[in-house]
Design a protein around this motif. Structure first.
Motif, PDB file in Angstrom:
ATOM      1  N   ARG A  21       2.797  15.068  33.491  1.00 28.71           N
ATOM      2  CA  ARG A  21       1.603  15.562  34.174  1.00 28.71           C
ATOM      3  C   ARG A  21       0.346  14.881  33.635  1.00 28.71           C
ATOM      4  N   LYS A  22       0.397  14.429  32.398  1.00 33.60           N
ATOM      5  CA  LYS A  22      -0.792  13.871  31.756  1.00 33.60           C
ATOM      6  C   LYS A  22      -0.729  12.352  31.687  1.00 33.60           C
ATOM      7  N   VAL A  23      -0.034  11.736  32.611  1.00 31.84           N
ATOM      8  CA  VAL A  23       0.098  10.284  32.654  1.00 31.84           C
ATOM      9  C   VAL A  23      -0.730   9.724  33.797  1.00 31.84           C
ATOM     10  N   ASP A  24      -1.510   8.696  33.478  1.00 30.76           N
ATOM     11  CA  ASP A  24      -2.227   7.919  34.488  1.00 30.76           C
ATOM     12  C   ASP A  24      -1.537   6.572  34.548  1.00 30.76           C
ATOM     13  N   ARG A  25      -0.884   6.290  35.681  1.00 27.59           N
ATOM     14  CA  ARG A  25      -0.111   5.056  35.727  1.00 27.59           C
ATOM     15  C   ARG A  25      -0.173   4.441  37.108  1.00 27.59           C
ATOM     16  N   SER A  26       0.053   3.133  37.129  1.00 29.13           N
ATOM     17  CA  SER A  26       0.155   2.405  38.391  1.00 29.13           C
ATOM     18  C   SER A  26       1.304   1.420  38.277  1.00 29.13           C
TER      19      SER A  26
END
Length: 443
Positions: A46-51
Motif C-alpha cells: 500500500r505504501k509503494v510508489d512505483r512505475s
C-alpha cells in the motif's frame, strides 16, 4: 397444553446458547475485518510508489574501433547527467555504476529508479516510505533493501528492464548493511550476520550470529564479528574478527542447507589490523590485505602469494584505514577481460584471475576502471586514461568536460571517494559520490 417447567428451561437455554453463538460470530467477524483492515493499512504494497515500462531498452552496440587496440577515441561528448539522493554509505551500494539490461540503476533515499542510457530519462521507479539501506543486482534481478521494523531486512527483487516486481523477503538485520554480490548470488551483511540469496530471494547462506537460533552449533564462528566478505561463482569468503584475531573462512556459496555453512578452509590470519579486509576473490582463491601485505589463499588453505605493498610503487596507505570499527570493509573491485582489480587511495592493483597473483599497478588511478572492447578506461587526475587492454600501456588521456557533475567534488579533500566507471556500448558512465555523467565515446 402448557409446557412443563423442564421444557421451558430447555427452550430458554437453547435461546441463550443461540444468542451467545451469534454474539461470538459477530465478534469473530469484526475481529477478522479489523485484522484485514490493519494488514491493509500497514501493508508495504500500500505504501509503494512505483512505475513500470514496456518500452525496449536502449541498444549497446560498440563501434568497430573499440576492438582495434591502437585506435584512440578523440573526445568524450557529454550526453546527460543525473544524481542520486541516497544518503547511504559507500559500502551499501555497488562499487561501480550499477548497469543492468542497458539501464543505469540509481539509488535514492527511499527507493530506486532506472535511467535510460540514451537520454538519461527515467524508465521506471520503485519507492517506499522507508529508507533504502542497500542496492545491488545479480542474475538478472535488481535487489533493493529497505529499513523496516526489524532493521534493514526488507528486500524486494525487480526486473531491471521493466521494473516489474519479482519477490520480497523479510528478515532481522542491522541498520547499516553492506551489499555483497556476484553474477549468481547477492546479499547483505553487517558485523554480525551475512545472508546470501538466489535471484528469487530464497536464502542460500546464513552466516554469523543468527538471532534466536535454535541450532547455534551449525555456525563455525558465532562469537566472531564479520570484517568483510566477497563472493564469486560458488565461493563465499568471509574475514572474521575473533577476539582480535583474524580468520579467513572460505565456504560454499550454495550449501545443501542454508543454515549450515559448508566450510572449505578456516585460515588463521594473525592479529586484526586497521586495514584487514578482503580485496579480491577468484573461483577458488581469495586475497586478504593486512598490515600493508597482500596474502592470497586457495580454497584448500594453501597460501599462494605474499606481497608487501611497500615493495610496489603504490602510495602509502591512508593514516586512518578505518574510522568506523563496525562498518563493513567493502573493497572497490572490478573485473576486466583478463584481470581483476582493486582500488584504494594508494592506487589500482590488478590480479590474474586464476591465481590472484598481482600483475600490474597504477598509482595514478583515482578510481575503478572499465573495459571498452580492446581498451580499458581508467580515471586519473587529469581525465580518463585509455589503455591497450593487452599490453596495459596508456595510449593517451581524454579530458573530462568541466561541466561534468562527477568532477565537482574536491578530490584533494576526499581522497577515499573514487571515480567509478562503467561502459555500455559506446557510452561511458562516470560516477563520483552521488553524481553520474554519461559521455558518448567518439572516434
Amino acid at each position: 397444553m402448557p409446557q412443563s417447567p423442564k421444557a421451558n428451561a430447555e427452550t430458554t437455554a437453547a435461546e441463550t446458547r443461540l444468542r451467545r453463538n451469534r454474539i461470538a460470530s459477530a465478534i469473530l467477524i469484526i475481529a477478522v475485518v479489523l485484522v484485514i483492515g490493519w494488514t491493509w493499512a500497514v501493508s508495504p504494497a500500500r505504501k509503494v510508489d512505483r512505475s513500470e515500462t514496456t518500452a525496449p531498452a536502449s541498444s549497446a552496440t560498440q563501434a568497430p574501433a573499440a576492438n582495434d587496440p591502437e585506435a584512440m577515441p578523440h573526445t568524450l561528448r557529454p550526453v546527460w547527467s543525473t544524481e542520486s539522493s541516497a544518503s547511504t554509505g559507500a559500502h551499501t551500494v555497488s562499487p561501480t555504476p550499477l548497469v543492468m539490461d542497458t539501464s543505469l540503476i540509481v539509488a535514492e533515499d527511499k527507493g530506486v529508479r532506472a535511467i535510460s542510457l540514451n537520454d538519461g530519462t527515467e524508465r521506471w521507479h520503485y519507492r517506499r516510505n522507508i529508507p533504502l539501506c542497500a542496492l545491488s543486482g545479480s542474475d538478472g534481478q535488481v535487489f533493493a533493501t529497505f529499513r523496516g521494523a526489524a532493521g534493514c531486512g526488507e528486500t524486494v527483487a525487480l526486473k531491471p528492464d521493466s521494473g516489474q516486481y519479482v519477490a520480497t523477503r523479510k528478515s532481522i538485520a542491522a541498520d547499516s548493511p553492506a551489499a555483497v554480490r556476484s553474477n549468481t548470488y547477492a546479499g547483505v551483511y553487517d558485523s554480525g550476520l551475512l545472508e546470501l540469496w538466489r535471484s528469487d530471494l530464497v536464502r542460500v547462506v546464513e552466516y554469523g550470529k543468527v538471532p534466536a537460533s535454535p541450532e547455534p552449533e551449525m555456525q563455525p564462528h558465532p562469537e566472531c564479528s564479520i570484517i568483510s566478505a566477497l563472493t564469486r561463482v560458488e565461493l563465499l569468503a568471509v574475514v572474521n574478527n575473533c577476539d582480535g584475531h583474524g580468520r579467513l573462512v572460505m565456504q560454499e556459496a550454495n550449501p545443501e542447507e542454508s543454515r549450515k555453512p559448508e566450510v572449505k578452509s578456516d585460515i588463521d590470519l594473525g592479529p586484526v589490523t586497521a586495514d584487514m579486509s578482503l580485496i579480491s576473490i577468484g573461483q577458488d582463491t581469495a586475497a586478504v590485505l593486512s598490515d600493508n601485505r597482500i596474502r592470497v589463499f586457495r580454497m584448500d588453505g594453501t597460501m599462494l602469494t605474499k606481497l608487501a605493498l611497500n615493495e610496489t610503487s603504490l602510495r602509502s596507505a591512508p593514516t586512518e584505514a578505518n574510522s568506523a570499527d563496525d562498518a563493513p570493509r567493502v573493497p572497490f573491485t572490478t573485473d576486466l577481460p583478463h584481470h581483476m582489480t582493486w582500488w584504494s587511495p594508494r592506487g589500482l592493483l590488478g590480479f590474474r584471475p586464476s591465481t590472484l597473483t598481482p600483475t600490474f599497478e597504477f598509482p595514478e588511478a583515482t578510481g575503478t576502471p572499465a573495459p571498452w572492447g580492446e581498451h580499458i578506461f581508467m580515471p586519473v587526475g587529469d581525465g580518463i586514461a585509455v589503455l591497450n587492454a593487452t599490453t596495459l600501456e596508456i595510449i593517451d588521456t581524454l579530458p573530462v568536460p568541466t561541466a561534468a557533475k562527477s568532477t565537482h567534488l574536491d578530490r584533494a579533500n576526499n581522497p577515499e571517494s573514487p571515480v567509478q566507471l562503467a561502459v555500455v556500448g559506446d557510452t561511458l558512465l562516470v560516477q563520483r559520490g552521488q553524481s553520474v555523467d554519461a559521455f558518448a565515446i567518439e572516434i
